[in-house]
Scaffold this motif. Structure first.
Motif, PDB file in Angstrom:
ATOM      1  N   PHE A  78      -6.741   7.120   2.444  1.00 52.16           N
ATOM      2  CA  PHE A  78      -5.508   7.040   3.244  1.00 52.16           C
ATOM      3  C   PHE A  78      -5.369   5.646   3.873  1.00 52.16           C
ATOM      4  N   ARG A  79      -6.503   5.109   4.372  1.00 48.62           N
ATOM      5  CA  ARG A  79      -6.429   3.801   5.048  1.00 48.62           C
ATOM      6  C   ARG A  79      -5.970   2.719   4.072  1.00 48.62           C
ATOM      7  N   ASN A  80      -6.543   2.733   2.871  1.00 47.80           N
ATOM      8  CA  ASN A  80      -6.199   1.697   1.897  1.00 47.80           C
ATOM      9  C   ASN A  80      -4.747   1.827   1.426  1.00 47.80           C
ATOM     10  N   LEU A  81      -4.303   3.050   1.265  1.00 52.69           N
ATOM     11  CA  LEU A  81      -2.911   3.263   0.867  1.00 52.69           C
ATOM     12  C   LEU A  81      -1.976   2.761   1.971  1.00 52.69           C
ATOM     13  N   ASP A  82      -2.343   3.052   3.214  1.00 54.86           N
ATOM     14  CA  ASP A  82      -1.527   2.573   4.343  1.00 54.86           C
ATOM     15  C   ASP A  82      -1.504   1.053   4.399  1.00 54.86           C
ATOM     16  N   ALA A  83      -2.661   0.435   4.102  1.00 52.94           N
ATOM     17  CA  ALA A  83      -2.723  -1.037   4.129  1.00 52.94           C
ATOM     18  C   ALA A  83      -1.748  -1.615   3.104  1.00 52.94           C
ATOM     19  N   PHE A  84      -1.661  -0.956   1.959  1.00 45.53           N
ATOM     20  CA  PHE A  84      -0.739  -1.427   0.914  1.00 45.53           C
ATOM     21  C   PHE A  84       0.716  -1.166   1.327  1.00 45.53           C
ATOM     22  N   LYS A  85       0.946   0.004   1.909  1.00 46.71           N
ATOM     23  CA  LYS A  85       2.311   0.326   2.350  1.00 46.71           C
ATOM     24  C   LYS A  85       2.789  -0.680   3.393  1.00 46.71           C
ATOM     25  N   SER A  86       1.893  -1.010   4.341  1.00 49.20           N
ATOM     26  CA  SER A  86       2.295  -1.886   5.444  1.00 49.20           C
ATOM     27  C   SER A  86       2.349  -3.356   5.016  1.00 49.20           C
ATOM     28  N   GLY A  87       1.711  -3.678   3.892  1.00 53.60           N
ATOM     29  CA  GLY A  87       1.686  -5.070   3.430  1.00 53.60           C
ATOM     30  C   GLY A  87       0.429  -5.809   3.872  1.00 53.60           C
ATOM     31  N   ALA A  88      -0.470  -5.133   4.613  1.00 59.55           N
ATOM     32  CA  ALA A  88      -1.735  -5.777   4.999  1.00 59.55           C
ATOM     33  C   ALA A  88      -2.513  -6.143   3.731  1.00 59.55           C
ATOM     34  N   ALA A  89      -2.405  -5.312   2.714  1.00 61.40           N
ATOM     35  CA  ALA A  89      -2.909  -5.662   1.371  1.00 61.40           C
ATOM     36  C   ALA A  89      -1.675  -5.708   0.464  1.00 61.40           C
ATOM     37  N   THR A  90      -1.588  -6.758  -0.363  1.00 60.99           N
ATOM     38  CA  THR A  90      -0.396  -6.837  -1.226  1.00 60.99           C
ATOM     39  C   THR A  90      -0.715  -6.446  -2.667  1.00 60.99           C
ATOM     40  N   VAL A  91      -2.000  -6.237  -2.943  1.00 60.14           N
ATOM     41  CA  VAL A  91      -2.379  -5.729  -4.268  1.00 60.14           C
ATOM     42  C   VAL A  91      -3.159  -4.433  -4.046  1.00 60.14           C
ATOM     43  N   LEU A  92      -2.796  -3.382  -4.781  1.00 62.60           N
ATOM     44  CA  LEU A  92      -3.553  -2.129  -4.716  1.00 62.60           C
ATOM     45  C   LEU A  92      -4.088  -1.845  -6.107  1.00 62.60           C
ATOM     46  N   VAL A  93      -5.415  -1.691  -6.204  1.00 52.29           N
ATOM     47  CA  VAL A  93      -6.021  -1.326  -7.486  1.00 52.29           C
ATOM     48  C   VAL A  93      -6.268   0.177  -7.449  1.00 52.29           C
ATOM     49  N   ALA A  94      -5.753   0.876  -8.463  1.00 51.92           N
ATOM     50  CA  ALA A  94      -5.811   2.341  -8.406  1.00 51.92           C
ATOM     51  C   ALA A  94      -6.187   2.932  -9.748  1.00 51.92           C
ATOM     52  N   THR A  95      -6.752   4.124  -9.694  1.00 52.24           N
ATOM     53  CA  THR A  95      -6.893   4.936 -10.908  1.00 52.24           C
ATOM     54  C   THR A  95      -5.649   5.842 -10.965  1.00 52.24           C
ATOM     55  N   ASP A  96      -5.637   6.776 -11.900  1.00 57.12           N
ATOM     56  CA  ASP A  96      -4.449   7.623 -12.046  1.00 57.12           C
ATOM     57  C   ASP A  96      -4.228   8.581 -10.882  1.00 57.12           C
TER      58      ASP A  96
END
Ligand SMILES: Nc1ncnc2c1ncn2[C@@H]1O[C@H](COP(=O)(O)OP(=O)(O)OP(=O)(O)O)[C@@H](O)[C@H]1O
Length: 510
Positions: free
Chosen positions: A385-403
């Motif tokens: 959840f934290r990492n997804l939120d970081a991507f949503k907020s723009g704190a991280a601009t790249v999200l590496v994900a599996t399916d």
């Protein structure tokens, strides 16, 4: 150690026998027509109905010229398939002004942020308000959550009876925890103004709070594993459920989830529940199974026939680069360097197939100085959840994900999806790239395709052609035959397994 029960025969829903099916259908059809007539009479008398499954088309909608409706239908390539020949046909609800009255006038207030219903909302709402079972198929990012969510909320607010403790009236099932949470977040905007209780149930976190919330919740949004657990230990009784939704329905009916779904719905009588399925992809392999859960469902398709080939959102520019696997990392860094430069780097979602691969790619991207986060099944739920939120907020601009992030997630302003490794099915490809180009916006997807993926080249070529995208010559060289049984691969790489339990089969991702 917990157990994952996959074979409790007594919990299986009874199959309709050929002899009793027509009787049942006949009864429910005439019921519905009677209800419609009843509500018309009540409205004419100025009284309101307490029946929660009635719908009368607004007179202003009825007054629209047929040509206007025909234009809407052809512009959006809309198709209705209704097995009940004598059921009333409703016009698409093309404006919020045509919504039927609701006992709680606050219900529609949050809709003000949108200009008009999307086509899938316009076409499915009347059917759902009228109590029909519906299969809704429309491109990624087209507002399917509200398409099933608003009728659910209306049904519950119209109902005069409050639900018994631990007996919810509606269940919405989603394949991943993040998606369940997102559906919940969308619904609470409406439940806050209508006072309908909603709870979100998923694995990987403590059960205690969930049990407490289940006492008063009218709507349960859940992933299957944890819901089945809580059902089996008596924390929730689903026998009063009258509105059941399978979101990402083809995923929910695949081999990874099929038995869980059967077990969950076993106590919900088909005759008393409305069953609703929504998805962007609808492979033939799940259609017969879907019918066993539904009663004369109307299939609504936006954007073309639900053919064997899945359809991508047409506003996404799809580039496929055929390459040697050894060149992937350099190409990825090249693409990120371009998209991450300047003061406002673009949000980029990078998909990998394996958890280990995702971790390696995330490390690589981080070492190159980009603001990156990761989401995959080896992370604990709070990190996910934290990492997804970081991507949503723009704190991280790249999200590496599996399916695990391929389906349903509605992350604002994802400009680019990069597929570092091709997914197991072409349906997954359509869902992955559908994380961009949402709610009417443009999007871009770049896919690295290697010889190892050639078994899926035919399906990919068809997706590209249907979306009028460039088909590289190098891809055509791999062949254009579509493998029939791709769908069996579903379920292997993304399944949310409750962390309290041990999986009895090998899963590559959660
Ligand atoms: N009527 C509307 N007009 C404009 N935007 C809308 C409307 N209804 C919903 N949306 C927005 O569209 C976005 C996509 O909606 P949603 O997540 O429900 O798509 P979806 O069709 O379920 O996508 P997917 O197939 O990927 O699951 C959300 O941000 C939602 O708030």
């Amino acid at each position: 150690m917990g157990k994952r029960s996959h074979d409790s025969a007594e919990l299986k829903p009874k199959k309709k026998s050929k002899s009793d099916k027509p009787l049942k259908e006949k009864k429910s059809k005439s019921d519905k027509i009677e209800k419609t007539e009843k509500v018309v009479a009540e409205q004419e008398n100025g009284t309101s109905s307490s029946d929660s499954s009635t719908y009368t088309q607004a007179s202003a909608l009825t007054a629209l010229p047929q040509s206007q409706i025909d234009t809407f239908m052809s512009e959006h390539v809309i198709k209705f398939t209704d097995p009940s020949a004598d059921a009333p046909a409703y016009r698409p609800l093309t404006s919020f002004d045509y919504l039927p009255p609701c006992d709680n006038s606050n219900l529609y207030a949050p809709l003000k942020s949108f200009p008009a219903p999307t086509p899938i909302q316009a076409c499915t709402w009347p059917l759902l308000f009228a109590g029909r079972d519906v299969i809704g198929i429309a491109e990624t990012g087209s507002g399917k959550t509200l398409a099933f969510g608003l009728p659910c909320l209306r049904k519950l607010t119209q109902s005069k009876k409050s639900n018994k403790p631990y007996h919810p009236s509606a269940v919405i099932i989603s394949p991943t925890r993040e998606l369940a949470m997102q559906i919940y977040d969308q619904l609470i905007k409406y439940t806050e103004v209508t006072d309908v209780g909603v709870v979100c149930i998923f694995g990987g976190v403590s059960k205690d709070e969930q049990r407490t919330a289940l006492k008063t919740a009218a709507i349960v949004v859940a992933t299957p594993g944890r819901l089945k657990d809580l059902q089996q230990d008596g924390s929730v009784d689903l026998s009063k459920v009258k509105y059941l939704v399978l979101d990402e329905a083809d995923r929910m009916l695949d081999k990874g989830f099929e038995q869980d779904i059967k077990d969950i719905v076993a106590p919900m009588p088909v005759s008393r529940r409305q069953t609703v399925m929504f998805t962007a992809t609808w492979p033939r392999s799940v259609r017969d199974l879907a019918n066993t859960f539904m009663s004369s469902p109307v299939t609504v398709t936006i954007g073309g026939d639900p053919s064997a080939d899945p359809r991508a959102n047409l506003r996404i520019k799809q580039d496929v680069e055929v390459m040697d696997g050894r060149d992937k990392e350099n190409r990825l860094i090249q693409l990120l360097t371009k998209s991450q430069k300047g003061k406002n780097p673009e949000k980029v979602l990078v998909f990998c197939l394996y958890k280990k691969e995702a971790m390696r790619v995330e490390r690589l991207i981080s070492q190159r100085g980009f603001k990156v986060a990761g989401i995959h099944g080896d992370l604990n739920q709070s990190d996910r959840f934290r990492n997804l939120d970081a991507f949503k907020s723009g704190a991280a601009t790249v999200l590496v994900a599996t399916d695990v992030a391929a389906r349903g997630l509605d992350i604002p302003a994802v400009m680019l999806v990069i597929n570092v490794t091709f997914p197991l099915t072409v349906e997954d490809y359509v869902h992955r790239i559908g994380r961009t180009g949402r709610a009417g916006k443009e999007g871009h997807a770049i896919t690295m395709f290697t010889e190892q993926d050639k078994g899926l080249s035919g399906g990919l070529v068809n997706v590209l052609k249907a979306a009028k995208q460039n088909v590289p010559e190098d891809l055509l060289k791999f062949g254009t035959t579509v493998k029939k049984k791709q769908h069996d691969a579903y379920g292997a790489f993304f399944k949310d397994v409750d962390s309290d339990k041990k999986a009895t089969k090998i899963t590559f991702d959660d």
